[in-house]
Scaffold this motif. Structure first.
Motif, PDB file in Angstrom:
ATOM      1  N   ARG A 259      42.332 -32.144  39.656  1.00  0.00           N
ATOM      2  CA  ARG A 259      42.277 -33.598  39.874  1.00  0.00           C
ATOM      3  C   ARG A 259      43.199 -34.025  41.006  1.00  0.00           C
ATOM      4  O   ARG A 259      42.862 -34.907  41.804  1.00  0.00           O
ATOM      5  N   ARG A 260      44.388 -33.424  41.060  1.00  0.00           N
ATOM      6  CA  ARG A 260      45.363 -33.821  42.075  1.00  0.00           C
ATOM      7  C   ARG A 260      44.967 -33.365  43.476  1.00  0.00           C
ATOM      8  O   ARG A 260      45.266 -34.044  44.464  1.00  0.00           O
ATOM      9  N   LEU A 261      44.319 -32.207  43.571  1.00  0.00           N
ATOM     10  CA  LEU A 261      43.978 -31.649  44.873  1.00  0.00           C
ATOM     11  C   LEU A 261      42.615 -32.155  45.316  1.00  0.00           C
ATOM     12  O   LEU A 261      41.627 -31.425  45.365  1.00  0.00           O
ATOM     13  N   ALA A 262      42.532 -33.437  45.621  1.00  0.00           N
ATOM     14  CA  ALA A 262      41.286 -34.024  46.110  1.00  0.00           C
ATOM     15  C   ALA A 262      40.949 -33.437  47.470  1.00  0.00           C
ATOM     16  O   ALA A 262      41.842 -33.043  48.230  1.00  0.00           O
ATOM     17  N   PRO A 263      39.651 -33.355  47.826  1.00  0.00           N
ATOM     18  CA  PRO A 263      39.271 -32.751  49.115  1.00  0.00           C
ATOM     19  C   PRO A 263      39.988 -33.357  50.308  1.00  0.00           C
ATOM     20  O   PRO A 263      40.309 -32.652  51.262  1.00  0.00           O
ATOM     21  N   ALA A 264      40.270 -34.660  50.270  1.00  0.00           N
ATOM     22  CA  ALA A 264      40.938 -35.292  51.412  1.00  0.00           C
ATOM     23  C   ALA A 264      42.324 -34.733  51.649  1.00  0.00           C
ATOM     24  O   ALA A 264      42.893 -34.869  52.738  1.00  0.00           O
ATOM     25  N   ASN A 265      42.892 -34.070  50.643  1.00  0.00           N
ATOM     26  CA  ASN A 265      44.252 -33.559  50.771  1.00  0.00           C
ATOM     27  C   ASN A 265      44.316 -32.191  51.436  1.00  0.00           C
ATOM     28  O   ASN A 265      45.389 -31.754  51.844  1.00  0.00           O
ATOM     29  N   PHE A 266      43.186 -31.481  51.505  1.00  0.00           N
ATOM     30  CA  PHE A 266      43.281 -30.122  52.036  1.00  0.00           C
ATOM     31  C   PHE A 266      42.150 -29.706  52.969  1.00  0.00           C
ATOM     32  O   PHE A 266      42.302 -28.772  53.731  1.00  0.00           O
ATOM     33  N   VAL A 267      40.978 -30.360  52.935  1.00  0.00           N
ATOM     34  CA  VAL A 267      39.863 -29.926  53.766  1.00  0.00           C
ATOM     35  C   VAL A 267      40.178 -30.157  55.238  1.00  0.00           C
ATOM     36  O   VAL A 267      40.712 -31.202  55.625  1.00  0.00           O
ATOM     37  N   ASP A 268      39.842 -29.149  56.060  1.00  0.00           N
ATOM     38  CA  ASP A 268      40.065 -29.198  57.507  1.00  0.00           C
ATOM     39  C   ASP A 268      41.548 -29.295  57.857  1.00  0.00           C
ATOM     40  O   ASP A 268      41.923 -29.911  58.844  1.00  0.00           O
ATOM     41  N   THR A 269      42.383 -28.713  57.039  1.00  0.00           N
ATOM     42  CA  THR A 269      43.803 -28.602  57.368  1.00  0.00           C
ATOM     43  C   THR A 269      44.195 -27.140  57.257  1.00  0.00           C
ATOM     44  O   THR A 269      43.475 -26.325  56.667  1.00  0.00           O
ATOM     45  N   SER A 270      45.321 -26.808  57.819  1.00  0.00           N
ATOM     46  CA  SER A 270      45.797 -25.422  57.754  1.00  0.00           C
ATOM     47  C   SER A 270      46.916 -25.258  56.746  1.00  0.00           C
ATOM     48  O   SER A 270      47.598 -24.244  56.734  1.00  0.00           O
ATOM     49  N   LYS A 271      47.104 -26.248  55.871  1.00  0.00           N
ATOM     50  CA  LYS A 271      48.226 -26.190  54.940  1.00  0.00           C
ATOM     51  C   LYS A 271      47.782 -26.703  53.571  1.00  0.00           C
ATOM     52  O   LYS A 271      47.076 -27.705  53.462  1.00  0.00           O
ATOM     53  N   LEU A 272      48.201 -25.991  52.517  1.00  0.00           N
ATOM     54  CA  LEU A 272      47.966 -26.409  51.140  1.00  0.00           C
ATOM     55  C   LEU A 272      49.278 -26.934  50.576  1.00  0.00           C
ATOM     56  O   LEU A 272      50.253 -26.188  50.487  1.00  0.00           O
ATOM     57  N   VAL A 273      49.319 -28.211  50.223  1.00  0.00           N
ATOM     58  CA  VAL A 273      50.530 -28.842  49.697  1.00  0.00           C
ATOM     59  C   VAL A 273      50.421 -28.915  48.180  1.00  0.00           C
ATOM     60  O   VAL A 273      49.462 -29.484  47.643  1.00  0.00           O
ATOM     61  N   LEU A 274      51.391 -28.316  47.500  1.00  0.00           N
ATOM     62  CA  LEU A 274      51.380 -28.289  46.042  1.00  0.00           C
ATOM     63  C   LEU A 274      51.785 -29.659  45.497  1.00  0.00           C
ATOM     64  O   LEU A 274      52.815 -30.201  45.904  1.00  0.00           O
ATOM     65  N   PRO A 275      50.993 -30.245  44.588  1.00  0.00           N
ATOM     66  CA  PRO A 275      51.387 -31.541  44.012  1.00  0.00           C
ATOM     67  C   PRO A 275      52.689 -31.414  43.239  1.00  0.00           C
ATOM     68  O   PRO A 275      53.020 -30.354  42.714  1.00  0.00           O
ATOM     69  N   ARG A 276      53.420 -32.494  43.158  1.00  0.00           N
ATOM     70  CA  ARG A 276      54.644 -32.514  42.352  1.00  0.00           C
ATOM     71  C   ARG A 276      54.250 -32.635  40.882  1.00  0.00           C
ATOM     72  O   ARG A 276      53.918 -33.714  40.404  1.00  0.00           O
ATOM     73  N   ILE A 277      54.273 -31.504  40.184  1.00  0.00           N
ATOM     74  CA  ILE A 277      53.871 -31.451  38.786  1.00  0.00           C
ATOM     75  C   ILE A 277      54.895 -30.650  38.003  1.00  0.00           C
ATOM     76  O   ILE A 277      55.703 -29.912  38.570  1.00  0.00           O
TER      77      ILE A 277
END
Length: 502
Positions: free
Chosen positions: A129-147
């Protein structure tokens, strides 16, 4: 006359070598288990190109292999399988993640992401749920949600990338770790080789033998063991800790018959006082543990043992990791009835509370969190469904801390309160921050966290000096029992400033 010089030389060298070896092992054990650092470990289990490469003959013209995403061809596709584990000795709270923990894929862009494995399962659902496509698609970095990531939790990301680059790197900072900010790369996804395992096993055997020879077990009770019978009643919040202390003491003092029969703080104190009025000899063989000082029992003698840290617990499915005291008061007054009102999922809030005024944890929760307000009435007998069809809120009561945590662990949207050490043992339970302060022993010492109480051990009058009651009471308050108290989320009174425990 005999010449002992050679023997003395060899013996001294052996002792020096043993001390060096023990020091190395102890340093690692202290760093791993005593300091209990927060460690987020990641492993790149797969990093491979996607494609079929036939030989340069006529078969090449017969093969048409391509990877598409949203209808478009993905050039130079590759996949990465990334595993993350909380491999440390402490839970990781959302506020521990400073500077955003992220994973970069140089010269590649992320075009797809899936959480393929997670323990517990609700953690994976939260990540999806937290990793919506807008957060990672077409980027070179995966940012871990604060959980919140509890001890032993793990999860995997399967990524589809586009580009010719290779490799994975990480950035960010994790509070409570050591060198590297608490985020570590483990480069061997398949585990250690046979030689490493054999060497490690032999080293552990050698170190164990040397430690057993040179050191004294930290949990070893006094040499003057007392025999007899003892019954420990009272607080269910510290019941697991008392059982561990009983086991450690009785392992050496085999003639000590100690029974743990927790029945609630006030119930235990009242039962001890009543028994003392009827049979002083039997009462002398009992200790009543109480979350906070007892009232109306002048014949009982109380000894402050430790500060017990309590926590507000929420089922992970609610997707809520932080609450304020105002929000908690609004929940327990019935103003908030669904977690979506607090930024969580669309789930009813189900309050799981302790039964009646005999519970010490209920009293502490009312005084320290609800500012003296009473909780609402009961709407359900089993917590999962409501007996009152028109109830505007959902609330049930249970008899023990274990029952409360079991219900919160099993029921989506449940909330409760319990002793911190016990709450950590349930996989589906999230320990929320209160007013942005984590439930932690260090936050009790600096007084920034308020949901705690002093645990007292009560006896009927002063115990006889040579009795099992006196011996076990001394053991509870000794430095030898400190590791057990700390594992249970308790802070020994001896570790706190003067006046903290009264």
């Amino acid at each position: 006359m005999f010449d002992f010089s050679g023997f003395a030389s060899v013996n001294l060298e052996t002792v020096i070598a043993a001390i060096a070896l023990i020091g190395t092992a102890v340093a690692w054990l202290v760093d791993r288990y005593v300091l209990r650092r927060k460690r987020l470990v990641y492993r790149v289990q797969v990093d491979a190109r996607i494609g079929v490469y036939p030989r340069a003959d006529q078969t090449q013209r017969m093969v048409d292999v391509e990877v598409r995403h949203q209808g478009a061809v993905v050039p130079d596709p590759s996949i990465v399988l990334l595993r993350l584990d909380n491999a440390g000795g402490m839970d990781i709270d959302p506020h521990d993640m400073h500077g955003k923990v992220a994973f970069a894929f140089p010269d590649r862009k992320i075009v797809g992401l899936k959480v393929t494995e997670a323990y517990p399962q609700s953690l994976g659902e939260m990540l999806e749920r937290r990793l919506a496509p807008a957060n990672f698609v077409d980027t070179s970095k995966l940012v871990l949600p604060r959980i919140a990531i509890n001890r032993g939790d793990h999860f995997k990301f399967l990524l589809v990338l586009s580009g010719t680059g290779t490799g994975v790197s990480h950035s960010g900072y994790l509070a409570g770790g050591s060198t590297g900010g608490g985020v570590y790369h483990e480069p061997r996804p398949r585990g250690p080789g046979r030689r490493t395992l054999l060497f490690g096993a032999l080293s552990l055997v050698l170190v164990g033998a040397l430690v057993a020879f040179f050191l004294v077990d930290v949990l070893r009770p006094p040499d003057d063991c007392s025999s007899g019978q003892l019954r420990v009643i009272g607080s269910t919040a510290v019941e697991p800790t008392m059982r561990e202390l009983r086991t450690a003491y009785a392992a050496e003092c085999t003639n000590a018959d100690i029974v743990i029969a927790a029945n609630g703080s006030r119930s235990g104190v009242r039962a001890l006082a009543d028994l003392g009025a009827q049979d002083a000899a039997q009462a002398a063989q009992q200790i009543a543990m109480s979350d906070g000082p007892a009232e109306g029992a002048p014949q009982l003698v109380g000894t402050p043992v430790a500060v017990v840290v309590f926590a507000v617990t929420v089922n992970r499915a609610a997707d809520v990791t932080a609450l304020t005291t105002t929000q908690l008061r609004d929940i327990y007054s019935g103003k908030f009835t669904n977690w979506k009102q607090l930024g969580g999922r669309d789930l009813p809030i189900r309050m799981v509370s302790r039964v009646g005024p005999d519970s010490g944890s209920r009293r502490v929760f009312r005084e320290k969190v609800l500012a003296g307000d009473q909780e609402l009435g009961i709407s359900s007998d089993n917590c999962a469904r409501d007996d009152d069809a028109v109830a505007r809120y959902h609330r049930c009561e249970v008899g023990t801390t274990e029952e409360l945590l079991t219900r919160v662990n099993e029921i989506d949207g449940a909330i409760g309160y319990a002793e911190l050490g016990s709450a950590r043992r349930f996989a589906q339970v999230s320990i929320v921050t209160i007013d942005q302060v984590a439930s932690d022993t260090a936050r009790v010492a600096d007084r920034s966290y308020r949901f705690w109480e002093v645990e007292h051990a009560y006896t009927y009058k002063a115990p006889e000096p040579k009795s099992l009651t006196a011996a076990f009471l001394d053991y509870i308050g000794s430095a030898k029992a400190r590791p057990v108290l700390e594992r249970g989320g308790l802070v020994p009174c001896s570790d706190l400033t003067t006046g903290f425990c009264g």
